[in-house]
Scaffold this active site. Structure first.
Site, PDB file in Angstrom:
ATOM      1  CD  GLN A   1      -3.235  -0.585   2.249  1.00 12.31           C
ATOM      2  OE1 GLN A   1      -2.528  -1.469   3.429  1.00 12.31           O
ATOM      3  NE2 GLN A   1      -4.311  -0.150   2.451  1.00 12.31           N
TER       4      GLN A   1
ATOM      5  CG  HIS B   1      -3.762  -5.193   1.107  1.00 11.97           C
ATOM      6  ND1 HIS B   1      -4.128  -4.372  -0.092  1.00 11.97           N
ATOM      7  CD2 HIS B   1      -4.947  -4.607   1.970  1.00 11.97           C
ATOM      8  CE1 HIS B   1      -5.028  -3.374   0.209  1.00 11.97           C
ATOM      9  NE2 HIS B   1      -5.528  -3.708   0.943  1.00 11.97           N
TER      10      HIS B   1
ATOM     11  CB  CYS C   1      -9.176  -0.275   1.856  1.00 10.64           C
ATOM     12  SG  CYS C   1      -7.441  -0.737   1.545  1.00 10.64           S
TER      13      CYS C   1
END
Length: 275
Positions: A129, A218, A172
């Site tokens: 991320q 993820h 998210c």
């Protein structure tokens, strides 16, 4: 993940003591409402209820010992300050390599991840991320710098998961201001290493399990909408399409994936349960 009016389940039993005093309830709800990564964790794992029914994970996928699966020093390079990678950036779907070097560079990356997590009002964050494709996640149960306990999970694996599942409203950081319901196992048993490389195993249930599973997805290149029903996905489809257009306007490139094609794409399990 964030609490919204569409929450379909009661708060886990482990959180009830926090909510038992009427004077504390509004403050707790205000804190929960602004968590935009994954839900609030409980810092003391000894208070977790053991899962009533556990089954072995279907497969420990993505954990090969091949040399090319191990992160090199170049794979761990980054520039501060880190920035949140938003859908549909292909970084979010890329392979995340296993970490074998527990050195100062890893410690610096972890600290930078905590910095961006706090700045974006999150309590959990995975390395992809922020554009670093390695098997690493961080979280802080309190979500405030200097408070709570900062937790680092390196090379996490799902060992077992519960048959019992719970529907919960998730958000998210890679999908700003988008929230929708996701069904996940209520409990998981995980294996991981800490920032010094020490291996450990722990059972998580309720919200802590939910947070871990979201971040673990993820690390497998799985995004939270991959686990939504078609009916739920339809409620956020326009917002996802807006993010795809935003990506195209910013990069001048076609979107690497399009949500209208999701119905024809086989959803991918992330080593536990079913997507």
């Amino acid at each position: 993940m964030a609490y919204t009016a569409r929450l379909h389940v009661s708060l886990p039993h482990a959180l009830l003591p926090t909510l038992s005093r009427r004077s504390a309830l509004p403050a707790v709800l205000r804190r929960l409402s602004r968590f935009s990564s994954t839900g609030r964790l409980l810092s003391n794992s000894s208070k977790f209820r053991p899962p009533t029914t556990l089954v072995y994970a279907q497969a420990k996928r993505g954990f090969s010992t091949k040399e090319d699966d191990v992160a090199s020093s170049a794979d761990l390079e980054f520039e501060a300050p880190l920035q949140i990678v938003e859908y549909p950036d292909p970084i979010l779907r890329a392979k995340n390599k296993r970490i074998d070097s527990f050195d100062d560079n890893l410690k610096k990356l972890v600290q930078e991840m905590f910095d961006v997590m706090y700045k974006t009002d999150g309590i959990g964050l995975s390395a992809p991320q922020v554009g670093v494709n390695v098997q690493l996640m961080v979280f802080n149960p309190v979500g405030e710098r200097g408070e709570g306990e900062e937790i680092v999970l390196v090379n996490p694996k799902v060992y077992r998961y519960s048959k019992k599942t719970i529907l919960f409203n998730e958000g998210c950081l890679s999908f700003p201001r988008i929230y929708a319901d996701v069904q996940r196992p209520e409990s998981v048993k995980i294996d991981a290493r800490d920032i010094s490389g020490t291996r450990f195993m722990v059972n998580l249930s309720g919200l802590p399990a939910r947070v871990f599973q979201h971040e673990f997805d993820h690390l497998q290149g799985v995004l939270f909408f991959d686990r939504m029903t078609d009916e739920v996905l339809d409620t956020i489809r326009p917002q996802l399409q807006a993010l795809e257009k935003k990506y195209e306007d910013r990069t001048g490139l076609p979107s690497p994936e399009r949500i209208e094609n999701l119905r024809t794409r086989k959803k991918v399990a992330a080593g536990f349960g079913k997507s």
